[in-house]
Design an enzyme around this catalytic site. Structure first.
Site, short mmCIF file in Angstrom:
data_model
loop_
_atom_site.label_atom_id
_atom_site.label_comp_id
_atom_site.label_asym_id
_atom_site.label_seq_id
_atom_site.Cartn_x
_atom_site.Cartn_y
_atom_site.Cartn_z
N ASP A 13 0.84 -1.19 0.00
CA ASP A 13 0.00 0.00 0.00
C ASP A 13 0.88 1.24 0.00
OD1 ASP A 13 -2.36 1.41 -0.14
OD2 ASP A 13 -2.92 1.12 1.95
N GLY A 14 0.31 2.32 -0.51
CA GLY A 14 0.96 3.61 -0.50
C GLY A 14 0.05 4.64 0.15
N ASP A 73 -4.26 -2.56 -3.31
CA ASP A 73 -5.58 -1.93 -3.38
C ASP A 73 -5.58 -0.79 -4.40
OD1 ASP A 73 -4.25 0.13 -2.07
OD2 ASP A 73 -5.38 -0.04 -0.22
#
Length: 148
Positions: A13-14, A73
């Site tokens: 994730d970021g 995501d």
């Protein structure tokens, strides 16, 4: 001597505070009964760059060829890898609209890493109470906080 391919599961994730702004990336890697967590951050970046960086850093941490289930995501990362990348390369890193591909430097790094592993890309809905995706999100935010 028989070598077996390691099966690794990765969640990435970021995060970004402002877009552009301070950003962070995080990843959870699992191999058998071992879990490794990594994270980091950058000043003046974008959410998409941090999503890409999470995958790059996770794959870069693998020491040899692995069979990877990588969960993100980010539709940007998932569609970029599965739908857009090959055509970008054929068009010399231009979009169908003849514009330069954004984040080309990171896409090229990710593409090179994809050649070293067998990767099965999966999309998971963000902020949907999936424990490992939530952990990757927390690590990405930890990467932002580490910049302060």
């Amino acid at each position: 001597m028989l070598f077996t391919t390691k099966k690794v599961t990765i969640y990435t994730d970021g995060a970004c505070k402002g877009n552009p702004g301070k950003g962070g990336w995080g990843a959870v890697l699992q191999y058998k009964h071992t879990t490794k967590e990594i994270y980091g951050g950058e000043e003046d970046t974008t959410n998409n760059r941090m999503e890409l960086m999470a995958a790059i850093k996770a794959l870069s941490s693998l020491k040899r060829h692995c069979d990877v289930d990588l969960y993100t995501d980010s539709k940007y990362v998932q569609q970029g890898i599965n739908s857009w990348l090959e055509n970008w390369k054929k068009r010399n890193w231009q979009t169908a609209a003849k514009k330069a591909v954004k984040n080309q430097d990171l896409w090229q790094k990710l593409d090179a890493l994809c050649q070293k592993h067998t990767i099965h890309w999966h999309w998971v809905k963000g902020h949907s109470n999936h424990p490992l995706n939530d952990k990757a999100d927390a690590l990405a935010n930890k990467g932002v906080e580490a910049l302060k």
